[in-house]
Design an enzyme around this catalytic site. Structure first.
Site, PDB file in Angstrom:
ATOM      1  N   GLU A 266      -8.802 -89.451 -47.540  1.00  0.00           N
ATOM      2  CA  GLU A 266      -8.932 -88.013 -47.717  1.00  0.00           C
ATOM      3  C   GLU A 266      -7.630 -87.488 -46.899  1.00  0.00           C
ATOM      4  O   GLU A 266      -6.945 -86.611 -47.343  1.00  0.00           O
ATOM      5  CB  GLU A 266     -10.287 -87.508 -47.163  1.00  0.00           C
ATOM      6  CG  GLU A 266     -10.095 -86.003 -46.805  1.00  0.00           C
ATOM      7  CD  GLU A 266     -10.755 -85.632 -45.607  1.00  0.00           C
ATOM      8  OE1 GLU A 266     -11.998 -86.128 -45.116  1.00  0.00           O
ATOM      9  OE2 GLU A 266     -10.132 -85.104 -44.536  1.00  0.00           O
ATOM     10  N   HIS A 267      -7.547 -88.002 -45.752  1.00  0.00           N
ATOM     11  CA  HIS A 267      -6.339 -87.588 -44.773  1.00  0.00           C
ATOM     12  C   HIS A 267      -5.138 -87.793 -45.694  1.00  0.00           C
ATOM     13  O   HIS A 267      -4.054 -87.043 -45.570  1.00  0.00           O
ATOM     14  CB  HIS A 267      -6.114 -88.653 -43.559  1.00  0.00           C
ATOM     15  CG  HIS A 267      -6.900 -87.940 -42.403  1.00  0.00           C
ATOM     16  ND1 HIS A 267      -6.528 -87.541 -41.292  1.00  0.00           N
ATOM     17  CD2 HIS A 267      -8.451 -87.382 -42.361  1.00  0.00           C
ATOM     18  CE1 HIS A 267      -7.541 -87.185 -40.534  1.00  0.00           C
ATOM     19  NE2 HIS A 267      -8.726 -87.069 -40.978  1.00  0.00           N
TER      20      HIS A 267
ATOM     21  N   HIS B  72     -12.602 -91.599 -45.893  1.00  0.00           N
ATOM     22  CA  HIS B  72     -12.361 -90.404 -44.894  1.00  0.00           C
ATOM     23  C   HIS B  72     -10.610 -90.862 -44.782  1.00  0.00           C
ATOM     24  O   HIS B  72      -9.832 -89.799 -44.815  1.00  0.00           O
ATOM     25  CB  HIS B  72     -12.835 -90.753 -43.791  1.00  0.00           C
ATOM     26  CG  HIS B  72     -12.465 -89.904 -42.530  1.00  0.00           C
ATOM     27  ND1 HIS B  72     -11.451 -90.124 -41.408  1.00  0.00           N
ATOM     28  CD2 HIS B  72     -12.435 -88.448 -42.209  1.00  0.00           C
ATOM     29  CE1 HIS B  72     -11.318 -89.227 -40.720  1.00  0.00           C
ATOM     30  NE2 HIS B  72     -11.845 -88.178 -41.318  1.00  0.00           N
TER      31      HIS B  72
ATOM     32  N   GLU C  12      -9.220 -88.538 -33.638  1.00  0.00           N
ATOM     33  CA  GLU C  12     -10.509 -87.977 -34.326  1.00  0.00           C
ATOM     34  C   GLU C  12     -11.951 -88.691 -33.836  1.00  0.00           C
ATOM     35  O   GLU C  12     -12.726 -87.917 -33.380  1.00  0.00           O
ATOM     36  CB  GLU C  12     -10.172 -87.792 -35.626  1.00  0.00           C
ATOM     37  CG  GLU C  12     -11.584 -86.924 -36.331  1.00  0.00           C
ATOM     38  CD  GLU C  12     -11.188 -86.861 -38.037  1.00  0.00           C
ATOM     39  OE1 GLU C  12     -10.326 -87.338 -38.385  1.00  0.00           O
ATOM     40  OE2 GLU C  12     -12.050 -86.242 -38.609  1.00  0.00           O
TER      41      GLU C  12
END
Lengths: 422, 426
Positions: free
Chosen positions: A70-71, A67, A143
């Site tokens: 991905e960012h 993740h 998040e």
């Protein structure tokens, strides 16, 4: 190029494997105003333990690396962020990470090829620095905090913890604030170089395209070297559940629950089984069942009960999620219903209705470019051609479904997760 | 796309959107009434009572069985707040016949089912069925209480409520528990009859069908024939009539809940200004300030300062408001607030580049271009035009955005004031 066709859906799909090893899939939709492109990498949050092929080195990543990558992939060496670049072209771009893959996507009405340039530019040219990695930790922490306040998310992750002993699906895709703080630019480069390789990539496009032309355009934009991806180490998960229940408290108004059944992911006929389970969920707790009517009329459930079957290469489970003032009574009635159905068998009329509903849900997935591309990418990583749903749907029998009922819906494979108000 | 509007009778319109781009068809009924304290709770209860059962399908199970036979048609109903109006909506989305193994007349069936549910309810002794009222009252109470479960929406609604108090836009679309207690099967049925006789009714049908056939299907539907002519009594939220007054100091309010992430909501007013029509300028101003990844708010609050995961602003044209919404660490309240204010000042001083301006335009134009790409978005757009009484085609809308000049944004920025600062914290 391989072409597969479905006459009922009136859809054709074109598939090609490039020399470098990337799989390309095109679902042409001549009348669509929008164009959609998505690039999937066979690397998700579950893949945090692997061996680098060249160095023969074993790597155990902190949770949340897929993740985090991905960012960070949007960051460019020239200081620009590719999401901003795409947005300034009027292109709606995004990315997501699941347990088994990471995907980068965009949709637009204009500037498609400029978007394609940018997509392959940032996927193939990572730029990680100590500074930009540190900055991202603050954003991802927020998040994680946001999800921490969502009861629906909490009840889900707790259900995974109850079901699984080892499978990383029991861990938040984003990781934890502690684990992401251990991530460095080296972690990201090592992981990127191990998995972001052609043989681990698939590109799906849908819109007003000529398959040969669009495939050529994609191939022209690929310059990444083909190396053998790292070897994933998966710990074998047994079929027993981890713990019977997990209950937690949060500042909410009404208890929320999940009843989950652990299912063997290794079985043959994966797709046929999946359809049978979807039909069974309709027959057990769908809105036209006597169970649903009883729960609703007695005020035992609030809003919809959502039954789903989630499965991938190394996990499979059924989830029945809802809100109730009396979770225990829901559990009792649910188990009674399952037993009744096992004992008395399935009624023909109900079977026909459930089948029709499943068919309609499936056609709906072909409604627009984004839905259809997402359908193909998710099923690519499950190694399934989505048209097979229609084929299997035609041949599925009541007897087969009754056998799956007996095998899968067993109380000893069931866990309970609840979030209760203080 | 082919869009045709036809008046069936006074206050009742049929909107047809003919399009063969999709695999599904929509049939939608919108009943629009003014959003008022006295009636909002009753109106919020009505859709769920109607869906519980009607003369033809005496319980919900029977309705669902019918929908399942239509290859899993999706039905839903509920209420929405649009400025000072409440919209009660009912829809069925079904698979177009050409993608089914057999012809099933799904559009015709959807229309029949919806008219039965809405106009031919289950009535016993001039009352709704007691049992259904009791269950749905209980469900609505739970729904009202559960609004606090979605912290982001809750904080937003609280800020609106503080700004508008207990009237129109300030009301919750679900109403209030004290008013719910007064409702019974008799007075609700009385209210229902009045609602059916007075609401503005819009019927939308979207998909691939023959215009004449479906129009006649609607016009010959007995239940539609029976509805009375009516004078529309909705609130027209005209941007020129929504006059905001200058205030000295914004209202500051903090509330507590057991949460990890704080939710900051800042309500902004658009004061009267020299523009003839500022709706499109406001939309572009909002995009530069806080809508989308290239906006100042997102770039500074999230990307540069890493204070938030969500940071956005939204423009509510019907009420001349803009709302800033950020999910932040509790300790970062002061800092985020200061930054948000500083960025508002920067807008007034024209501190944004030509590039920012062009990017925001492209962002809005991309949104406009995709209105027709999705069936539901298109219906919502056309219905929004219907309610605004200032109808605009997608092409005209596009032109309005293109013609805006940077100077107009700077001039417009001067009419922005902070009305309310709300923070949900632990």
């Amino acid at each position: 190029m391989q072409i597969i066709e479905n006459n009922l859906l009136k859809e054709k799909v074109y598939i090609e494997k490039t020399e470098s090893g990337i799989t390309l899939i095109c679902i042409p939709k001549e009348k669509s105003i929008k164009k959609y492109a998505i690039c999937g990498i066979g690397f998700g949050s579950n893949d945090n333990h692997f061996i680098l092929q060249k160095e023969k080195k074993e790597i155990k990543n902190p949770d949340g690396v897929a993740h985090f990558l991905e960012h960070k992939l949007f960051e460019q060496e020239n200081g620009q962020n590719s999401l901003d670049v795409l947005a300034s072209l009027g292109i709606d771009a995004n990315a997501y990470t699941t347990n088994d893959h990471t995907a980068y996507l965009f949709e637009c009405t204009d500037n498609f090829y400029k978007g394609l340039d940018e997509l392959f530019n940032y996927i193939q040219n990572p730029y990680f620095t100590d500074e930009n990695v540190e900055k991202e930790k603050g954003i991802i922490s927020q998040e994680i905090n946001m999800y921490d306040d969502e009861a629906d998310w909490k009840v889900y992750i707790n259900a995974m913890k109850a079901l699984y002993h080892k499978n990383p699906i029991r861990i938040d895709v984003a990781g934890s604030i502690d684990s992401i703080n251990k991530i460095t630019k080296e972690t990201l480069y090592d992981t990127y170089n191990s998995f972001y390789v052609p043989s681990n990539m698939v590109v799906v496009v849908s819109g007003d395209f000529k398959p040969e032309e669009i495939f050529k355009e994609i191939k022209n934009r690929i310059n990444i070297k083909n190396v053998v991806p790292a070897k994933k180490i998966e710990e074998k998960e047994n079929l027993e559940i981890n713990q019977k229940e997990i209950n937690e408290k949060m500042d909410i108004s009404l208890p929320t629950f999940i009843f989950a059944f652990k299912v063997d992911p290794e079985e043959k006929e994966k797709l046929k089984r999946a359809i049978a389970i979807e039909i069974l969920l309709e027959l057990i707790i769908g809105q036209s069942t006597d169970l649903y009517e009883n729960l609703y009329e007695n005020g035992n459930i609030f809003e919809d009960v959502m039954p789903t079957f989630e499965w991938s290469r190394d996990y499979a489970h059924i989830l029945i999620q809802g809100k109730s003032n009396d979770v225990e009574i829901v559990k009792e009635k649910l188990l009674n219903k399952i037993n009744d159905l096992k004992k008395n068998g399935i009624e023909d009329k109900q079977f026909e209705r459930a089948k029709r509903k499943i068919y309609g849900n499936y056609v709906r997935e072909f409604n627009d470019v984004s839905q259809v591309a997402l359908l193909f990418i998710a099923n690519y990583f499950r190694q399934i051609n989505p048209f097979e749903y229609v084929e299997n749907y035609k041949i599925i029998s009541k007897e087969y479904v009754e056998n799956i009922l007996k095998e899968v819906f067993d109380e000893k494979n069931m866990v309970k997760s609840t979030i209760n108000p203080y | 796309m082919n869009y045709i509007k036809k008046e069936i009778k006074d206050g009742v319109n049929l909107h047809l959107i003919i399009n063969d781009n999709f695999k599904t068809d929509y049939v939608v009924f919108f009943l629009t009434v003014p959003l008022e304290k006295e009636t909002v709770t009753q109106n919020a209860l009505i859709p769920n009572v109607l869906k519980s059962g009607c003369q033809k399908y005496p319980n919900y199970k029977k309705i669902v069985e019918e929908l399942e036979m239509m290859y899993g048609a999706e039905f839903d109903c509920g209420v929405d707040k649009e400025g000072d109006n409440l919209i009660i909506k009912f829809f069925i989305n079904s698979i177009n016949d050409s993608f089914l193994p057999e012809k099933n007349n799904n559009i015709e069936k959807s229309l029949k089912i919806l008219t039965e549910i809405i106009f031919n309810p289950l009535i016993e002794n001039d009352k709704f069925k007691e049992e259904y009222i009791n269950i749905e009252k209980q469900n609505l109470e739970l729904l009202i209480n559960s609004q606090k479960d979605d912290k982001d929406e809750y904080a937003f609604e609280r800020c609106i409520n503080i700004m508008y108090k207990d009237s129109g836009f300030g009301l919750s679309k679900y109403g209030k528990i004290v008013d719910l207690e007064k409702i019974n099967s008799e007075n609700l049925y009385k209210h229902y009859k009045q609602l059916i006789d007075t609401a503005k009714i819009d019927i939308f049908i979207s998909g691939n069908f023959e215009k004449e056939k479906i129009t006649s299907e609607v016009e010959t539907n007995e239940l539609i024939q029976k509805i009375k002519e009516r004078k529309e009594k909705i609130n027209i939220n005209h941007f020129k009539k929504e006059i905001k007054n200058k205030i000295e100091n914004p209202e500051v309010k903090q509330e507590k809940m057991e949460i990890t992430q704080g939710k900051l909501v800042i309500g902004l007013d658009i004061l009267p200004n020299n523009f003839e029509d500022f709706r499109f300028i406001a939309l572009l101003y909002n995009a530069i300030y806080g809508d989308g990844v290239n906006s100042k708010l997102f770039q500074i609050v999230r990307e540069k300062e890493s204070l938030a995961y969500t940071a956005k602003s939204m423009y509510i044209p019907k009420k001349n408001n803009i709302f800033i919404r950020c999910g932040i660490e509790i300790e970062k309240y002061e800092k985020t607030l200061e930054l948000s204010k500083r960025l508002l000042e920067e807008m007034k001083n024209g501190e944004f580049t030509d590039d920012d301006f062009e990017k925001a335009k492209k962002y809005i134009l991309a949104g406009i271009n995709s209105i027709e790409a999705e069936q539901d978005t298109q219906i919502i757009y056309l219905f929004g035009q219907e309610l605004s009484k200032l109808p605009l085609t997608v092409e005209e809308y596009r032109e309005k955005i293109i013609s805006i000049k940077k100077e107009e944004i700077i001039e417009f920025a001067k009419s922005i004031q902070i009305n309310t600062i709300y923070f949900l914290r632990n």
